[in-house]
Design an enzyme around this catalytic site. Structure first.
Site, mmCIF file in Angstrom:
data_model
loop_
_atom_site.group_PDB
_atom_site.id
_atom_site.type_symbol
_atom_site.label_atom_id
_atom_site.label_comp_id
_atom_site.label_asym_id
_atom_site.label_seq_id
_atom_site.Cartn_x
_atom_site.Cartn_y
_atom_site.Cartn_z
ATOM 1 C CE1 TYR A 79 42.175 3.494 -0.697
ATOM 2 C CE2 TYR A 79 42.797 1.354 -1.571
ATOM 3 C CZ TYR A 79 41.865 2.174 -0.956
ATOM 4 O OH TYR A 79 40.626 1.660 -0.594
ATOM 5 C CB SER A 83 41.622 -2.018 0.913
ATOM 6 O OG SER A 83 41.505 -2.480 -0.430
HETATM 7 P P1 NAD Z 1 33.231 6.716 -1.016
HETATM 8 O O1 NAD Z 1 34.164 7.606 -1.752
HETATM 9 O O2 NAD Z 1 31.918 6.326 -1.628
HETATM 10 O O3 NAD Z 1 32.934 7.332 0.440
HETATM 11 C C1 NAD Z 1 33.948 7.876 1.244
HETATM 12 C C2 NAD Z 1 33.355 9.004 2.081
HETATM 13 O O4 NAD Z 1 34.407 9.517 2.920
HETATM 14 C C3 NAD Z 1 32.845 10.190 1.247
HETATM 15 O O5 NAD Z 1 31.536 10.543 1.671
HETATM 16 C C4 NAD Z 1 33.848 11.299 1.543
HETATM 17 O O6 NAD Z 1 33.273 12.605 1.533
HETATM 18 C C5 NAD Z 1 34.327 10.922 2.933
HETATM 19 N N1 NAD Z 1 35.648 11.494 3.240
HETATM 20 C C6 NAD Z 1 36.725 11.569 2.421
HETATM 21 N N2 NAD Z 1 37.733 12.187 3.051
HETATM 22 C C7 NAD Z 1 37.285 12.503 4.302
HETATM 23 C C8 NAD Z 1 37.868 13.159 5.418
HETATM 24 N N3 NAD Z 1 39.123 13.634 5.365
HETATM 25 N N4 NAD Z 1 37.144 13.309 6.540
HETATM 26 C C9 NAD Z 1 35.867 12.860 6.590
HETATM 27 N N5 NAD Z 1 35.250 12.241 5.565
HETATM 28 C C10 NAD Z 1 35.962 12.059 4.425
HETATM 29 O O7 NAD Z 1 34.091 5.425 -0.694
HETATM 30 P P2 NAD Z 1 33.704 3.924 -0.236
HETATM 31 O O8 NAD Z 1 33.877 3.032 -1.389
HETATM 32 O O9 NAD Z 1 32.450 3.882 0.539
HETATM 33 O O10 NAD Z 1 34.950 3.674 0.726
HETATM 34 C C11 NAD Z 1 34.876 3.666 2.124
HETATM 35 C C12 NAD Z 1 36.111 2.996 2.657
HETATM 36 O O11 NAD Z 1 36.250 1.708 2.074
HETATM 37 C C13 NAD Z 1 37.398 3.744 2.343
HETATM 38 O O12 NAD Z 1 38.258 3.675 3.470
HETATM 39 C C14 NAD Z 1 37.973 2.950 1.180
HETATM 40 O O13 NAD Z 1 39.360 3.083 1.086
HETATM 41 C C15 NAD Z 1 37.547 1.558 1.544
HETATM 42 N N6 NAD Z 1 37.514 0.596 0.438
HETATM 43 C C16 NAD Z 1 36.765 0.814 -0.672
HETATM 44 C C17 NAD Z 1 36.786 -0.133 -1.707
HETATM 45 C C18 NAD Z 1 36.011 0.085 -2.981
HETATM 46 O O14 NAD Z 1 36.202 -0.676 -3.944
HETATM 47 N N7 NAD Z 1 35.122 1.059 -3.052
HETATM 48 C C19 NAD Z 1 37.537 -1.298 -1.580
HETATM 49 C C20 NAD Z 1 38.271 -1.497 -0.426
HETATM 50 C C21 NAD Z 1 38.253 -0.547 0.576
#
Ligand code: NAD
Length: 257
Positions: free
Chosen positions: A157, A143
């Site tokens: 986080y 991130s």
């Molecule tokens: P999201 O919440 O839409 O999707 C995450 C998915 O991971 C969900 O379907 C959830 O069920 C699954 N998940 C959670 N815990 C799990 C586990 N223990 N085992 C298997 N699956 C699991 O989130 P997103 O925004 O698509 O984020 C994806 C990645 O991107 C994450 O690592 C997040 O930290 C990172 N990220 C997101 C953002 C943002 O602004 N959304 C920014 C930077 C980084």
């Protein structure tokens, strides 16, 4: 097709970045192993792919559990014959994650179990499979918060994403001569459930947008295109990188009015 004949495993494929990437990879010719803790949403991703004529299978797994990670990699090899791309993308951001004083040990441990141990376990079982395939590409979702401090703290986080960067660099170095590339994807703030559940008023969203030169949140699809580049052979000389896709947030000191 940019991923013709490749097999890609994507964790967190039921939502956000993981789902968009699963759809894009499949459209580019990959067979996709869609992994998620949430069975209904993971299955939905698979149906969306197969309905469009793509190849995909769902595995329910908790990435913080060794046995689940072993099983998801096994599924890729037994169902599709090999593994070429491992996208360790599943991650959580806990509602009670705060500063050092207010974050509980339980929140810290859970965040590290999913965000850091999950990536470690994906690699622990995925790397032998990539070796058997003659090499491959690992993408770990970190991130922008791994690169910048925020006054709205989410200490567990932030630290977990810093760990993802550190382990990605070392894995890239260790496995480079085995033709296994390892890169960290650093998304900026995105218009997905993970962030929008916190930015639930226009005022909170505007407060955050002040810091993004482009003046908007990113879309999961824009992360999928970056992952596609890192997964494909087009990025054959790219390893150990911190691939920021963030609307300029990490470049900015002052943004335009
Ligand atoms: P999201 O919440 O839409 O999707 C995450 C998915 O991971 C969900 O379907 C959830 O069920 C699954 N998940 C959670 N815990 C799990 C586990 N223990 N085992 C298997 N699956 C699991 O989130 P997103 O925004 O698509 O984020 C994806 C990645 O991107 C994450 O690592 C997040 O930290 C990172 N990220 C997101 C953002 C943002 O602004 N959304 C920014 C930077 C980084």
């Amino acid at each position: 097709m940019r991923l013709q004949d490749k097999v890609a495993l994507i964790t967190g494929a039921g939502s956000g970045i993981g789902r968009e990437t699963a759809l894009l990879f499949a459209a580019q010719g990959a067979a996709v192993v869609a992994v998620d803790l949430n069975e209904a949403s993971g299955e939905e991703t698979v149906h969306a792919i197969t309905n469009r004529g793509g190849r995909a299978g769902f595995v329910r797994a908790d990435v913080s559990k060794a046995e689940d990670c072993r099983a998801m990699v096994d599924h890729a090899e037994t169902t599709f014959g090999k593994l070429n791309v491992l996208f360790n993308n599943a991650g959580i951001s806990h509602a009670e994650d705060d500063d050092a004083v207010n974050t509980t040990e339980a929140v810290w441990d859970l965040t590290f179990a999913v965000n850091v141990k999950g990536v470690f376990l994906g690699c622990k079982y995925g790397i032998p499979a990539l070796r058997r395939a003659g090499g491959g590409s690992i993408i770990n979702t970190a991130s922008f918060v791994a690169l910048l401090g925020a006054a709205t703290p989410q200490l567990a986080y932030t630290a977990s994403k810093g760990a993802v960067l550190a382990l990605s660099r070392e894995l890239a170095t260790v496995h480079a001569r085995e033709k296994i590339r390892v890169n960290a994807l650093c998304p900026g703030p995105l218009n997905t459930e993970l962030l929008m559940k916190y930015l639930d008023t226009e005022e909170k969203r505007q407060r955050r947008l002040v810091h993004i030169p482009m003046g908007r949140f990113g879309e999961a699809r824009e992360m999928a295109y970056a992952a596609l580049y890192l997964a494909s052979d087009e990025s054959s000389f790219v390893t150990g990188s911190e691939f920021t896709v963030d609307g300029g947030i990490t470049a900015a000191y002052v943004t335009p009015e």
